[in-house]
Design a protein around this motif. Structure first.
Motif, PDB file in Angstrom:
ATOM      1  N   ASP A   1      29.623 -11.813  12.273  1.00 22.69           N
ATOM      2  CA  ASP A   1      30.538 -12.933  12.493  1.00 22.69           C
ATOM      3  C   ASP A   1      29.779 -14.047  13.210  1.00 22.69           C
ATOM      4  N   PRO A   2      29.579 -15.201  12.568  1.00 23.46           N
ATOM      5  CA  PRO A   2      28.797 -16.262  13.208  1.00 23.46           C
ATOM      6  C   PRO A   2      29.421 -16.815  14.473  1.00 23.46           C
ATOM      7  N   LEU A   3      30.763 -16.819  14.567  1.00 16.65           N
ATOM      8  CA  LEU A   3      31.396 -17.307  15.787  1.00 16.65           C
ATOM      9  C   LEU A   3      31.143 -16.353  16.955  1.00 16.65           C
ATOM     10  N   ARG A   4      31.111 -15.059  16.657  1.00 18.79           N
ATOM     11  CA  ARG A   4      30.777 -14.093  17.703  1.00 18.79           C
ATOM     12  C   ARG A   4      29.318 -14.274  18.126  1.00 18.79           C
ATOM     13  N   GLN A   5      28.453 -14.524  17.147  1.00 18.72           N
ATOM     14  CA  GLN A   5      27.050 -14.772  17.468  1.00 18.72           C
ATOM     15  C   GLN A   5      26.896 -16.024  18.317  1.00 18.72           C
ATOM     16  N   PHE A   6      27.670 -17.066  17.967  1.00 23.11           N
ATOM     17  CA  PHE A   6      27.608 -18.295  18.761  1.00 23.11           C
ATOM     18  C   PHE A   6      28.071 -18.032  20.187  1.00 23.11           C
ATOM     19  N   LYS A   7      29.161 -17.295  20.349  1.00 25.73           N
ATOM     20  CA  LYS A   7      29.672 -17.014  21.695  1.00 25.73           C
ATOM     21  C   LYS A   7      28.633 -16.268  22.525  1.00 25.73           C
ATOM     22  N   THR A   8      27.903 -15.335  21.886  1.00 21.94           N
ATOM     23  CA  THR A   8      26.852 -14.602  22.596  1.00 21.94           C
ATOM     24  C   THR A   8      25.775 -15.557  23.077  1.00 21.94           C
ATOM     25  N   TRP A   9      25.319 -16.442  22.190  1.00 25.60           N
ATOM     26  CA  TRP A   9      24.283 -17.402  22.571  1.00 25.60           C
ATOM     27  C   TRP A   9      24.802 -18.383  23.612  1.00 25.60           C
ATOM     28  N   PHE A  10      26.060 -18.802  23.483  1.00 27.77           N
ATOM     29  CA  PHE A  10      26.616 -19.743  24.455  1.00 27.77           C
ATOM     30  C   PHE A  10      26.663 -19.109  25.839  1.00 27.77           C
ATOM     31  N   GLU A  11      27.104 -17.869  25.906  1.00 28.30           N
ATOM     32  CA  GLU A  11      27.166 -17.174  27.196  1.00 28.30           C
ATOM     33  C   GLU A  11      25.773 -17.030  27.796  1.00 28.30           C
ATOM     34  N   GLU A  12      24.777 -16.784  26.960  1.00 26.70           N
ATOM     35  CA  GLU A  12      23.412 -16.674  27.457  1.00 26.70           C
ATOM     36  C   GLU A  12      22.909 -18.034  27.956  1.00 26.70           C
ATOM     37  N   ALA A  13      23.331 -19.110  27.296  1.00 28.74           N
ATOM     38  CA  ALA A  13      22.957 -20.456  27.756  1.00 28.74           C
ATOM     39  C   ALA A  13      23.621 -20.769  29.101  1.00 28.74           C
ATOM     40  N   VAL A  14      24.858 -20.335  29.267  1.00 26.69           N
ATOM     41  CA  VAL A  14      25.543 -20.508  30.557  1.00 26.69           C
ATOM     42  C   VAL A  14      24.798 -19.744  31.646  1.00 26.69           C
ATOM     43  N   ASP A  15      24.448 -18.491  31.350  1.00 25.14           N
ATOM     44  CA  ASP A  15      23.734 -17.668  32.327  1.00 25.14           C
ATOM     45  C   ASP A  15      22.371 -18.270  32.684  1.00 25.14           C
TER      46      ASP A  15
ATOM     47  N   ILE B   1      36.092 -26.659  11.507  1.00 27.07           N
ATOM     48  CA  ILE B   1      36.116 -25.301  10.963  1.00 27.07           C
ATOM     49  C   ILE B   1      34.817 -25.094  10.192  1.00 27.07           C
ATOM     50  N   PRO B   2      33.929 -24.219  10.660  1.00 24.23           N
ATOM     51  CA  PRO B   2      32.598 -24.141  10.055  1.00 24.23           C
ATOM     52  C   PRO B   2      32.567 -23.447   8.699  1.00 24.23           C
ATOM     53  N   ASN B   3      31.696 -23.935   7.834  1.00 21.43           N
ATOM     54  CA  ASN B   3      31.396 -23.237   6.586  1.00 21.43           C
ATOM     55  C   ASN B   3      29.910 -22.915   6.474  1.00 21.43           C
ATOM     56  N   LYS B   4      29.121 -23.427   7.432  1.00 20.22           N
ATOM     57  CA  LYS B   4      27.693 -23.114   7.464  1.00 20.22           C
ATOM     58  C   LYS B   4      27.195 -23.238   8.898  1.00 20.22           C
ATOM     59  N   LEU B   5      26.436 -22.254   9.354  1.00 20.27           N
ATOM     60  CA  LEU B   5      25.847 -22.279  10.688  1.00 20.27           C
ATOM     61  C   LEU B   5      24.404 -21.802  10.584  1.00 20.27           C
ATOM     62  N   GLU B   6      23.533 -22.425  11.371  1.00 20.09           N
ATOM     63  CA  GLU B   6      22.143 -21.984  11.426  1.00 20.09           C
ATOM     64  C   GLU B   6      21.712 -21.799  12.870  1.00 20.09           C
ATOM     65  N   PHE B   7      21.214 -20.599  13.162  1.00 19.68           N
ATOM     66  CA  PHE B   7      20.714 -20.263  14.491  1.00 19.68           C
ATOM     67  C   PHE B   7      19.187 -20.327  14.462  1.00 19.68           C
ATOM     68  N   TRP B   8      18.627 -21.168  15.334  1.00 23.70           N
ATOM     69  CA  TRP B   8      17.184 -21.431  15.370  1.00 23.70           C
ATOM     70  C   TRP B   8      16.617 -20.973  16.689  1.00 23.70           C
ATOM     71  N   GLN B   9      15.614 -20.121  16.603  1.00 26.37           N
ATOM     72  CA  GLN B   9      14.920 -19.642  17.795  1.00 26.37           C
ATOM     73  C   GLN B   9      13.464 -20.069  17.718  1.00 26.37           C
TER      74      GLN B   9
ATOM     75  N   VAL C   1      21.447 -24.615  17.541  1.00 30.51           N
ATOM     76  CA  VAL C   1      22.441 -24.160  16.566  1.00 30.51           C
ATOM     77  C   VAL C   1      22.970 -25.374  15.822  1.00 30.51           C
ATOM     78  N   ARG C   2      22.913 -25.309  14.494  1.00 34.29           N
ATOM     79  CA  ARG C   2      23.441 -26.382  13.643  1.00 34.29           C
ATOM     80  C   ARG C   2      24.666 -25.840  12.907  1.00 34.29           C
ATOM     81  N   ILE C   3      25.741 -26.637  12.903  1.00 35.45           N
ATOM     82  CA  ILE C   3      27.018 -26.200  12.336  1.00 35.45           C
ATOM     83  C   ILE C   3      27.609 -27.341  11.524  1.00 35.45           C
TER      84      ILE C   3
END
Length: 211
Positions: A23-37, A176-184, A104-106
């Motif tokens: 689930d990309p939204l769950r993945q985003f929430k994980t990364w967002f929480e890590e950015a907060v931390d 409402i997203p239809n495409k997301l890209e996670f870049w590391q 993250v691009r959405i």
């Protein structure tokens, strides 16, 4: 230093298809929480890109204020971006957290949130921000700073006598997203890029992209 000599080697983390959520939204929430931390600066700041009325892309920084089944932000509906979203209700948003060497691009469809959602957020804002929403004719040309400050005094006087309501021209949008890209970021510019694309079935297709 020459601009061509400015570079940074990215070495902090890696990213693989096998590691991400389905689930990309769950993945985003994980990364967002890590950015907060990580105490990322302006962690909820995102670059909102719209389709200009002249056909050119138009971008600016706005703030993410809610994440549910979409990405929610608030603005003046009569602003430049409001007019653009009225004409072309599609947009992209980009988050960049340099502290984690992540982007993250959405992209997706944009709709207005309900009046009740806009009211709830509006009245959670500081009083000065509420009054500011009534004061600023956002994106329109004004003659001077003094004109804006005179309008502010007028609005403040008005709401000493009358109930402060949310302006009808101010409220929220949900992308409402239809495409997301996670870049590391990775060494030697061989970055990790994991892309989610919404399928007709409603499922998400997950792929790795070349850096």
């Amino acid at each position: 230093m020459k601009l061509s000599e400015i570079r940074k080697e990215y070495t902090l983390k890696s990213l693989d298809v096998s590691e991400v959520s389905i689930d990309p939204l769950r993945q985003f929430k994980t990364w967002f929480e890590e950015a907060v931390d990580a105490e990322a600066l302006e962690v909820n700041a995102m670059c909102l890109s719209t389709i200009g009325l002249d056909g050119f892309p138009n971008a600016r920084i706005v703030l993410l204020k809610e994440l549910d089944h979409g990405f929610v932000f608030f603005t003046n509906y009569e602003s430049e971006k409001g007019k653009e979203l009225q004409a072309h209700p599609k947009a992209s948003i980009t988050f960049f957290w340099p502290e984690l060497e992540r982007q993250v691009r959405i992209r997706g469809e944009v709709t207005k949130v309900s009046n009740s959602e806009s009211d709830e957020y509006f009245f959670s804002r500081p009083l000065g921000s509420q009054i500011g929403a009534w004061t600023s004719p956002q994106s329109r040309e004004i003659s001077s700073r003094e004109e804006l400050e005179a309008k502010l005094k007028e609005v403040e006087e008005n709401f000493k006598k009358n109930t402060l309501l949310r302006p009808a021209h101010w409220g929220g949008y949900r992308l409402i997203p239809n495409k997301l890209e996670f870049w590391q970021g990775r060494p030697s510019r061989l970055h990790d890029r994991i892309c989610y694309e919404k399928q007709i079935s409603g499922d998400w297709k997950i792929t790795r992209l070349a850096p």
